[in-house]
Design a protein around this motif. Structure first.
Motif, PDB file in Angstrom:
ATOM      1  N   UNK A 121     -15.316 -11.526 -44.628  1.00 14.24           N
ATOM      2  CA  UNK A 121     -13.912 -11.130 -44.809  1.00 14.24           C
ATOM      3  C   UNK A 121     -13.083 -12.401 -44.922  1.00 14.24           C
ATOM      4  N   UNK A 122     -12.668 -12.749 -46.142  1.00 14.50           N
ATOM      5  CA  UNK A 122     -11.911 -13.977 -46.387  1.00 14.50           C
ATOM      6  C   UNK A 122     -10.413 -13.701 -46.327  1.00 14.50           C
ATOM      7  N   UNK A 123      -9.700 -14.522 -45.573  1.00 13.00           N
ATOM      8  CA  UNK A 123      -8.258 -14.347 -45.387  1.00 13.00           C
ATOM      9  C   UNK A 123      -7.567 -15.675 -45.632  1.00 13.00           C
ATOM     10  N   UNK A 124      -6.904 -15.773 -46.746  1.00 15.65           N
ATOM     11  CA  UNK A 124      -6.197 -16.998 -47.082  1.00 15.65           C
ATOM     12  C   UNK A 124      -4.726 -16.849 -46.725  1.00 15.65           C
ATOM     13  N   UNK A 125      -4.481 -16.496 -45.485  1.00 13.97           N
ATOM     14  CA  UNK A 125      -3.120 -16.311 -44.987  1.00 13.97           C
ATOM     15  C   UNK A 125      -3.125 -16.551 -43.479  1.00 13.97           C
ATOM     16  N   UNK A 126      -1.981 -16.751 -42.941  1.00 12.97           N
ATOM     17  CA  UNK A 126      -1.831 -16.947 -41.503  1.00 12.97           C
ATOM     18  C   UNK A 126      -0.402 -17.333 -41.184  1.00 12.97           C
ATOM     19  N   UNK A 127      -0.162 -17.649 -39.945  1.00 13.17           N
ATOM     20  CA  UNK A 127       1.190 -18.006 -39.511  1.00 13.17           C
ATOM     21  C   UNK A 127       1.232 -19.477 -39.108  1.00 13.17           C
ATOM     22  N   UNK A 128       2.399 -19.940 -38.767  1.00  9.69           N
ATOM     23  CA  UNK A 128       2.550 -21.301 -38.235  1.00  9.69           C
ATOM     24  C   UNK A 128       2.551 -21.307 -36.712  1.00  9.69           C
ATOM     25  N   UNK A 129       2.302 -20.152 -36.102  1.00 10.20           N
ATOM     26  CA  UNK A 129       2.287 -20.023 -34.644  1.00 10.20           C
ATOM     27  C   UNK A 129       0.940 -20.510 -34.110  1.00 10.20           C
ATOM     28  N   UNK A 130       0.913 -21.617 -33.358  1.00  6.52           N
ATOM     29  CA  UNK A 130      -0.356 -22.174 -32.890  1.00  6.52           C
ATOM     30  C   UNK A 130      -0.910 -21.511 -31.634  1.00  6.52           C
ATOM     31  N   UNK A 131      -0.316 -20.423 -31.200  1.00  8.25           N
ATOM     32  CA  UNK A 131      -0.775 -19.788 -29.963  1.00  8.25           C
ATOM     33  C   UNK A 131      -1.858 -18.743 -30.246  1.00  8.25           C
ATOM     34  N   UNK A 132      -2.440 -18.256 -29.160  1.00 11.34           N
ATOM     35  CA  UNK A 132      -3.453 -17.203 -29.241  1.00 11.34           C
ATOM     36  C   UNK A 132      -2.720 -15.864 -29.211  1.00 11.34           C
ATOM     37  N   UNK A 133      -2.506 -15.287 -30.381  1.00 10.10           N
ATOM     38  CA  UNK A 133      -1.691 -14.087 -30.522  1.00 10.10           C
ATOM     39  C   UNK A 133      -2.538 -12.815 -30.457  1.00 10.10           C
ATOM     40  N   UNK A 134      -1.864 -11.684 -30.526  1.00 12.75           N
ATOM     41  CA  UNK A 134      -2.568 -10.399 -30.575  1.00 12.75           C
ATOM     42  C   UNK A 134      -3.462 -10.335 -31.810  1.00 12.75           C
ATOM     43  N   UNK A 135      -2.981 -10.846 -32.946  1.00 11.41           N
ATOM     44  CA  UNK A 135      -3.819 -10.861 -34.154  1.00 11.41           C
ATOM     45  C   UNK A 135      -5.086 -11.672 -33.935  1.00 11.41           C
ATOM     46  N   UNK A 136      -4.965 -12.840 -33.309  1.00 14.30           N
ATOM     47  CA  UNK A 136      -6.142 -13.669 -33.024  1.00 14.30           C
ATOM     48  C   UNK A 136      -7.114 -12.925 -32.112  1.00 14.30           C
ATOM     49  N   UNK A 137      -6.589 -12.240 -31.102  1.00  8.42           N
ATOM     50  CA  UNK A 137      -7.432 -11.468 -30.191  1.00  8.42           C
ATOM     51  C   UNK A 137      -8.154 -10.351 -30.942  1.00  8.42           C
ATOM     52  N   UNK A 138      -7.472  -9.694 -31.883  1.00  5.41           N
ATOM     53  CA  UNK A 138      -8.107  -8.616 -32.629  1.00  5.41           C
ATOM     54  C   UNK A 138      -9.218  -9.128 -33.550  1.00  5.41           C
ATOM     55  N   UNK A 139      -9.055 -10.337 -34.081  1.00  7.03           N
ATOM     56  CA  UNK A 139     -10.142 -10.957 -34.858  1.00  7.03           C
ATOM     57  C   UNK A 139     -11.348 -11.155 -33.954  1.00  7.03           C
ATOM     58  N   UNK A 140     -11.114 -11.719 -32.773  1.00  2.45           N
ATOM     59  CA  UNK A 140     -12.211 -11.946 -31.822  1.00  2.45           C
ATOM     60  C   UNK A 140     -12.903 -10.647 -31.434  1.00  2.45           C
ATOM     61  N   UNK A 141     -12.131  -9.615 -31.158  1.00  2.00           N
ATOM     62  CA  UNK A 141     -12.707  -8.325 -30.773  1.00  2.00           C
ATOM     63  C   UNK A 141     -13.564  -7.745 -31.892  1.00  2.00           C
ATOM     64  N   UNK A 142     -13.048  -7.790 -33.124  1.00  2.00           N
ATOM     65  CA  UNK A 142     -13.800  -7.211 -34.234  1.00  2.00           C
ATOM     66  C   UNK A 142     -15.107  -7.962 -34.443  1.00  2.00           C
ATOM     67  N   UNK A 143     -15.058  -9.276 -34.413  1.00  2.00           N
ATOM     68  CA  UNK A 143     -16.285 -10.067 -34.608  1.00  2.00           C
ATOM     69  C   UNK A 143     -17.270  -9.851 -33.459  1.00  2.00           C
ATOM     70  N   UNK A 144     -16.768  -9.656 -32.268  1.00  2.00           N
ATOM     71  CA  UNK A 144     -17.643  -9.396 -31.118  1.00  2.00           C
ATOM     72  C   UNK A 144     -18.328  -8.032 -31.276  1.00  2.00           C
ATOM     73  N   UNK A 145     -17.552  -7.031 -31.699  1.00  2.00           N
ATOM     74  CA  UNK A 145     -18.084  -5.678 -31.829  1.00  2.00           C
ATOM     75  C   UNK A 145     -18.954  -5.485 -33.068  1.00  2.00           C
ATOM     76  N   UNK A 146     -18.703  -6.241 -34.112  1.00  3.12           N
ATOM     77  CA  UNK A 146     -19.464  -6.120 -35.370  1.00  3.12           C
ATOM     78  C   UNK A 146     -20.165  -7.450 -35.627  1.00  3.12           C
ATOM     79  N   UNK A 147     -21.295  -7.639 -35.010  1.00  2.00           N
ATOM     80  CA  UNK A 147     -21.947  -8.954 -35.080  1.00  2.00           C
ATOM     81  C   UNK A 147     -22.487  -9.307 -36.460  1.00  2.00           C
TER      82      UNK A 147
END
Length: 141
Positions: free
Chosen positions: A83-109
């Motif tokens: 899943x290629x994503x050529x977009x993002x924000x300038x927010x350097x923090x660990x956001x809800x979106x970042x957490x959801x990426x981690x969750x999806x990758x953890x659940x779908x190995x």
């Protein structure tokens, strides 16, 4: 092969970043087009699932409310595993979106989610923007 129009409009047909990135990844010149045959994408035999997140009305992308529940499953359920994503924000923090990426990758190995690091590299430290700040994706830039 799938296309999710999201809140699509005609702007991507005129100067779309997503269309350009898709061509770079999976574009394939027709055999009869000798002048462009050397300009295939990096995986010209691959298939693509495209989710349109630009409605053309603002400078901001229109993301689904949940990346985990609405964005990633669309491509995954059509067989896409990268899943290629050529977009993002300038927010350097660990956001809800970042957490959801981690969750999806953890659940779908079998999934690999790739993000651009962001467009703030000239600012130095902390220039990687969310969701590329997640822990489980491949972040490039």
């Amino acid at each position: 092969i799938s296309y999710n129009p999201g809140d699509a409009d005609s702007s991507d047909f005129e100067d779309g970043h997503g269309t350009h990135v898709a061509g770079t990844l999976v574009g394939q010149a027709p055999e009869w087009a000798d002048a462009v045959n050397g300009f295939n994408g990096i995986a010209p035999e691959a298939k693509i699932a495209f989710y349109d997140i630009d409605d053309g009305t603002t400078e901001y992308l229109k993301l689904p409310e949940s990346l985990y529940d609405e964005y990633f499953p669309d491509a995954y359920n059509h067989g896409a595993r990268i899943h290629s994503n050529s977009w993002g924000s300038d927010d350097p923090s660990y956001t809800i979106d970042a957490r959801e990426v981690d969750e999806f990758m953890w659940d779908k190995d079998s999934a690999l989610i790739v993000y651009a690091n962001g467009n703030a590299g000239d600012t130095g430290w902390f220039s990687v923007g969310s969701p590329a700040t997640c822990k489980n994706c491949l972040s490039i830039g």
